[in-house]
Design a protein around this motif. Sequence first.
Motif, PDB file in Angstrom:
ATOM      1  N   ILE A  97      43.343  39.779  43.789  1.00  0.00           N
ATOM      2  CA  ILE A  97      42.367  38.758  43.384  1.00  0.00           C
ATOM      3  C   ILE A  97      41.707  39.095  42.051  1.00  0.00           C
ATOM      4  CG2 ILE A  97      41.852  38.031  45.739  1.00  0.00           C
ATOM      5  CD1 ILE A  97      39.212  39.611  45.499  1.00  0.00           C
ATOM      6  N   ILE A  98      42.105  40.188  41.430  1.00  0.00           N
ATOM      7  CA  ILE A  98      41.388  40.617  40.222  1.00  0.00           C
ATOM      8  C   ILE A  98      41.574  39.619  39.072  1.00  0.00           C
ATOM      9  CG2 ILE A  98      43.177  42.039  39.135  1.00  0.00           C
ATOM     10  CD1 ILE A  98      40.907  44.108  38.567  1.00  0.00           C
ATOM     11  N   GLY A  99      42.725  38.961  39.038  1.00  0.00           N
ATOM     12  CA  GLY A  99      42.993  38.023  37.961  1.00  0.00           C
ATOM     13  C   GLY A  99      42.009  36.861  37.940  1.00  0.00           C
ATOM     14  N   TRP A 100      41.345  36.701  39.018  1.00  0.00           N
ATOM     15  CA  TRP A 100      40.392  35.638  39.246  1.00  0.00           C
ATOM     16  C   TRP A 100      39.190  35.747  38.290  1.00  0.00           C
ATOM     17  CZ3 TRP A 100      35.524  36.413  41.655  1.00  0.00           C
ATOM     18  CH2 TRP A 100      34.912  35.249  42.141  1.00  0.00           C
ATOM     19  N   ILE A 101      38.906  36.920  37.763  1.00  0.00           N
ATOM     20  CA  ILE A 101      37.819  37.038  36.784  1.00  0.00           C
ATOM     21  C   ILE A 101      38.359  36.858  35.362  1.00  0.00           C
ATOM     22  CG2 ILE A 101      36.479  38.594  38.243  1.00  0.00           C
ATOM     23  CD1 ILE A 101      37.311  40.859  36.273  1.00  0.00           C
ATOM     24  N   GLY A 102      39.607  36.472  35.250  1.00  0.00           N
ATOM     25  CA  GLY A 102      40.201  36.239  33.936  1.00  0.00           C
ATOM     26  C   GLY A 102      41.266  37.262  33.657  1.00  0.00           C
ATOM     27  N   ALA A 103      42.509  36.798  33.427  1.00  0.00           N
ATOM     28  CA  ALA A 103      43.598  37.729  33.161  1.00  0.00           C
ATOM     29  C   ALA A 103      44.535  37.140  32.130  1.00  0.00           C
ATOM     30  CB  ALA A 103      44.351  38.030  34.453  1.00  0.00           C
ATOM     31  N   THR A 104      44.573  37.772  30.985  1.00  0.00           N
ATOM     32  CA  THR A 104      45.571  37.375  29.990  1.00  0.00           C
ATOM     33  C   THR A 104      46.471  38.575  29.770  1.00  0.00           C
ATOM     34  OG1 THR A 104      43.914  37.971  28.340  1.00  0.00           O
ATOM     35  CG2 THR A 104      44.235  35.620  28.759  1.00  0.00           C
ATOM     36  N   PRO A 105      47.736  38.313  29.424  1.00  0.00           N
ATOM     37  CA  PRO A 105      48.649  39.448  29.217  1.00  0.00           C
ATOM     38  C   PRO A 105      48.046  40.446  28.240  1.00  0.00           C
ATOM     39  CG  PRO A 105      49.839  37.375  29.104  1.00  0.00           C
ATOM     40  CD  PRO A 105      48.396  37.015  29.232  1.00  0.00           C
TER      41      PRO A 105
END
Lengths: 291, 230
Positions: free
Chosen positions: B167-175
């Motif tokens: 769920i970490i990508g949920w705070i914003g995840a760009t390559p």
Amino acid sequence: MNDKKPFLQVKALHKKFEKLEVLKGVDLDVYKGDVIAVIGPSGCGKSTFLRCLNFLEMPNAGEISFEGKIVFKNERVYFKRKMKALKTQKNYDKTEFKALEEQYLALKAIEKPIQKKMNKEIDLHRQKVGMVFQQFNLFPHLTVLQNITLAPVKLKKMTKDEAEKKAMELLKKVGLEDKASVYPNTLSGGQKQRIAIVRALAMDPEVLLFDEPTSALDPEMVGEVLKVMTELAKEGMTMIVVTHEMGFAKEVANRVIFMNEGVIKEENNPKDFFENPQDERLKDFLSKVLK
Amino acid sequence: MFKDIFRILSDVEMLGYIFQGFLHTLVITLIAAAIGLVLGFVVAVVKIMPSNKWTRVPKVICEVYTTIFRGTPVALQLFIMVFAVFAIPGFKPYAAILTFGINSGAYVSESIRAGITSIDKGQMEAGRALGMNWLQTMVRIILPQAVKNIIPAIGNEIIALLKETSIIGWIGATPGVVTFDLQAAADTIFRSYPNYLASGIIVGCCYLIIVYAFTLLVKYTEKRLKKDER
Ligand SMILES: Nc1ncnc2c1ncn2[C@@H]1O[C@H](COP(=O)(O)OP(=O)(O)OP(=O)(O)O)[C@@H](O)[C@H]1O
Ligand SMILES: [Mg+2]
């Protein structure tokens, strides 16, 4: 014997678990070389008494002296209780309260330093008061030799070499020198208990406490453990043994004690103890266990 | 579907995302697990220490900590920690990893405590009766035995943590940033190859590979520990 000073002295020892009063004033003088057998019905507080002597249980009140020094003393608790009881009354006597409080504070001034010292020296006390448990409590992750040498080495009583040498001598004495490098779970109950005795002996204790050392054993193994204990007794080891083995009490002990209802009901030499018991409950108890 | 999987796997850009996601998931999990282990160990020991006037307050703090972090969803903890407690610019990803670590610490502490309390009371008594103090007995007698129970439990804890980090990508995840984990890779792949099943299976296999490798490691360690005895 009576002109000698007791080296372990217990006075009015009390112990409660929550509301359950288990020890209600136990007095006992132990002299060097004594072998004291403690008998009594289940639940009368024999184990609790033994465990109070090395503070695996902390007594609530009373006094314990060891080698001439008071190691535990708490009598102020009585005055505290009286003060509390008094306070619950309406219009209680203020001067009476004051008097109680003074006594309480005077005792506190004496007892507090003893308590502080004891908290610090409790581990030293236990080094001199060894214990053998009903369930052996060997350390399963250590070999027999490691079981025996761990504490003496860790506590800097001996170097590793000395401890191992001593351990091998003791193992030889109990006939288990060939088991030094095995793990405890490969041993029989009788062997385990003999190792446990050796482990306690390796610390060179002044007195050994045994809590029903043969009760967890198959009958055919009781003898080998009692034999070791008998030899120890002959060598002059001071021992307090809670036991159901009346034979041991009769033949090896020099004093036998009957505990019941949280106090020592009767004490005597083995001959008179068994041939001429006074206490009614003891007579009843003996008639059952001796059949 | 197999065609899509094949196409994704032969697209170098997508492979790059998968590799990044794989690496980041591993890094996030390992750092969080390390934090969790240290924290969990300390908390477990505090909880197990005999109660006296020095330990009373730490004990209460530890109790509150485990209650809160085991009693609320990790997504909510992430939400509060990242956007409220550690609302420092540029710190978000680290706050997230820290949150996973703190959360895992609460569970790990319970595993460790359970492992320690499962050791027979007589062991501590025997150690103390020989004159060793509480710490000596803990270190030499109790912990070496408890480790055998604790290792598998902690292994499971870390596997659960690994999956939760998705769920970490949920705070914003760009390559390129550490929050770009396997789940974020799946999302990104989906944008180029709109097939849920295909991207899902690929990333799922990656998770399985890590979990399986880790399970083997735990089993191996367990076996080694068992062999020490006897
Ligand atoms: N840690 C404890 N907490 C509460 N109660 C206890 C505790 N230890 C012992 N008791 C209670 O105190 C009483 C005395 O126990 P103790 O073990 O001293 O008896 P005992 O004479 O050794 O009996 P046995 O022959 O069965 O070993 C029992 O009623 C027991 O249930
Ligand atoms: Mg008992």
